[in-house]
Write a protein that holds these residues in place. Structure first.
Motif, short mmCIF file in Angstrom:
data_model
loop_
_atom_site.label_atom_id
_atom_site.label_comp_id
_atom_site.label_asym_id
_atom_site.label_seq_id
_atom_site.Cartn_x
_atom_site.Cartn_y
_atom_site.Cartn_z
N UNK A 97 0.51 -0.93 0.32
CA UNK A 97 -0.03 -0.41 0.20
C UNK A 97 0.78 0.97 -0.34
N UNK A 98 0.61 2.29 -0.78
CA UNK A 98 0.52 3.18 -1.04
C UNK A 98 -0.08 3.99 -0.93
N UNK A 99 -0.14 5.05 0.20
CA UNK A 99 -1.35 5.98 0.13
C UNK A 99 -2.43 5.22 -0.14
N UNK A 100 -3.79 5.73 -1.62
CA UNK A 100 -4.93 5.59 -1.63
C UNK A 100 -4.44 4.10 -2.79
N UNK A 101 -3.79 3.71 -2.68
CA UNK A 101 -2.97 2.75 -4.13
C UNK A 101 -2.21 1.70 -3.39
N UNK A 102 -3.41 0.63 -4.47
CA UNK A 102 -2.39 -0.68 -3.78
C UNK A 102 -1.13 -1.29 -5.05
N UNK A 103 -0.48 -2.35 -4.46
CA UNK A 103 0.95 -2.47 -5.84
C UNK A 103 0.74 -3.88 -5.62
N UNK A 104 0.75 -4.21 -6.69
CA UNK A 104 1.48 -5.98 -6.60
C UNK A 104 2.27 -6.03 -7.03
N UNK A 105 3.01 -7.17 -6.30
CA UNK A 105 4.24 -7.36 -6.71
C UNK A 105 4.61 -9.01 -7.46
N UNK A 106 4.99 -8.68 -9.31
CA UNK A 106 4.79 -9.87 -9.95
C UNK A 106 5.77 -10.00 -9.99
N UNK A 107 6.09 -11.64 -9.63
CA UNK A 107 7.48 -12.73 -9.90
C UNK A 107 7.17 -13.38 -10.47
N UNK A 108 7.95 -14.55 -10.57
CA UNK A 108 7.44 -16.27 -11.80
C UNK A 108 7.14 -16.64 -10.89
N UNK A 109 6.60 -16.50 -9.78
CA UNK A 109 6.00 -17.52 -9.21
C UNK A 109 4.77 -17.22 -9.10
N UNK A 110 4.02 -15.64 -9.09
CA UNK A 110 2.39 -15.38 -9.24
C UNK A 110 1.83 -14.82 -10.11
N UNK A 111 2.63 -15.64 -11.64
CA UNK A 111 2.55 -14.72 -12.90
C UNK A 111 2.77 -15.64 -14.31
N UNK A 112 1.45 -15.95 -14.10
CA UNK A 112 1.77 -16.99 -15.77
C UNK A 112 3.26 -16.67 -16.62
N UNK A 113 3.74 -18.33 -17.05
CA UNK A 113 4.61 -17.55 -17.84
C UNK A 113 4.82 -17.79 -19.26
N UNK A 114 3.25 -18.32 -20.04
CA UNK A 114 2.89 -18.31 -20.78
C UNK A 114 1.62 -18.31 -20.87
#
Ligand SMILES: O=P(O)(O)OC[C@@H](O)[C@@H](O)c1c[nH]c2ccccc12
Length: 390
Positions: A97-114
């Motif tokens: 969280x930064x102020x009113x925004x949510x950030x999602x950290x994307x990485x290999x484990x939680x992003x489809x690879x293809x």
């Protein structure tokens, strides 16, 4: 490795799932946020403390942990069999969280690879929602009203001996992630009827909406219109529930993709299909998948996809490669029907895969694009293969 480039800002008023398993476990103010309509963060907090879910908080956390363990376990088993497609992690990327925004950290484990992985992850979410609306017990009841099952493999064998050519499974496909929209004015029933008239033995009907612009309604409409060709429900099956669902919508056969499903799933789902009287087309793309599938004694019907579903590369010599030597011998010995799938456009292509040993072909693009798909079938085989031709 998390990279800055993968940061995505999501305003906090969007309705995204708002917890990660660790977040839920470690942060007592977070409840089962999947059921929460999200609004401002203070609002969310207020609703979380009055969570109306039946389960007490520790049970919910435990269930989430189980869910997470299961998907990790699935991925380990799958990887040990050379399967690269992973199951969707039960929660999205961790939130920041930064102020009113949510950030999602994307990485290999939680992003489809293809693209295939993306489709499977989406399917997972979709099936979970559908299952909630229609659990297995009520789905099983619906089967009593389903139209009778027709013999898919029998229709292919009959066509093969009638014409001396591979039996045709003609695909009712509006679009695909690799080719985009194939046909603008798309009337599934009209296309199905034209295929049937042209001499198709069976039809394959895309059911996936998001990536192929297909639907179960299309399949039902085709059956209701009196088309006699048995129907393959072209769907990404990851759970047995989907097999019952397909049957309740009138499917005569389903597809199982070896690049997605571990051996035990293939075995068990094939048995379910048999119990329901349906055929199971098990799709492979390389030698390793072919060997795995040949190791499953229940398998009687194999598709060789010439398209790599992870990269979209198409090479019809794949069919030949996978039918050479010992593999081909075993297939003949067990009288397994093999389907050559994808990238077939001309009579030469058909002759090539027939020579390699297939008794059937699965064709979409080359015939669905024709203004007259009935003529498209004759063009594909280089001759009239319709019933009226013999
Ligand atoms: O349009 P083509 O190249 O003739 O391909 C048809 C069919 O083989 C392809 O649609 C297909 C094969 N296996 C799949 C699995 C899912 C979705 C689609 C497919």
């Amino acid at each position: 490795m998390e990279g800055l480039a993968s940061f995505r800002a999501v305003p906090s008023f969007t309705s995204r799932p708002r917890s990660s398993i660790l977040g839920t476990a470690l942060n007592p103010r977070r409840g089962n946020s999947l059921s929460l309509p999200s609004s401002s963060s203070s609002n969310v907090r207020a609703q979380q403390t009055e969570s109306k879910d039946d389960e007490p908080e520790p049970v919910k956390i435990e269930l989430k942990i189980k869910e997470w363990e299961n998907s990790m376990y699935h991925n380990e088993v799958a990887a040990s069999q050379g399967i690269r497609i992973r199951r969707r992690p039960p929660t999205g990327p961790p939130l920041h969280y930064v102020g009113p925004f949510e950030f999602r950290l994307q990485n290999e484990g939680n992003t489809p690879r293809n693209i295939l992985e993306e489709i499977i992850w989406h399917k997972d979410t979709q099936v979970a929602q559908l299952k909630e609306r229609q659990p297995l017990y009520s789905l099983k009841k619906a089967l009593d009203n389903a139209p009778p099952v027709r013999d898919f493999v029998g229709a292919l064998r009959a066509a093969n001996s009638r014409t001396g050519l591979p039996g045709l499974i003609a695909e009712v496909k509006k679009a695909s992630p690799s080719r985009g929209v194939l046909r603008e004015n798309f009337d599934p029933v009209e296309i199905a009827q034209a295929y049937e008239k042209g001499g198709a033995a069976c039809l394959s009907v895309l059911a996936d909406e998001k990536f192929f612009q297909g639907s179960y309604d299309n399949m039902m409409a085709i059956r209701d219109a009196g088309v006699k060709c048995p129907l393959l429900c072209k769907e990404f099956i990851i759970e047995a529930w989907q097999i019952y669902y397909a049957r309740s919508k009138g499917a005569d056969a389903i597809l199982l993709i070896a690049a997605v499903l571990p051996d035990l799933d293939i075995k068990y789902m094939t048995k379910i299909c048999k119990m329901l009287g349906m055929a199971t087309l098990v799709e492979v793309h390389d030698e390793r998948e072919m060997d795995r599938v040949l190791g499953i004694e229940e398998v009687e019907f194999i598709g060789i996809n010439n398209r790599n579903l992870e990269t979209f590369e198409v090479d019809i010599s794949n069919t030949k490669k996978l039918l050479e030597g010992k593999r081909g011998e075993e297939i003949r010995k067990r009288d397994i029907i093999v389907v050559g799938e994808s990238g077939l456009f001309t009579p030469d292509d058909i002759a090539y895969v027939q020579e390699a040993g297939v008794k059937a072909v699965l064709v979409g693009e080359s015939i669905v694009k024709q203004s007259d798909p009935e003529k498209g079938v004759a063009g594909l085989f280089g001759k009239d293969i319709s019933l009226k031709s013999v």
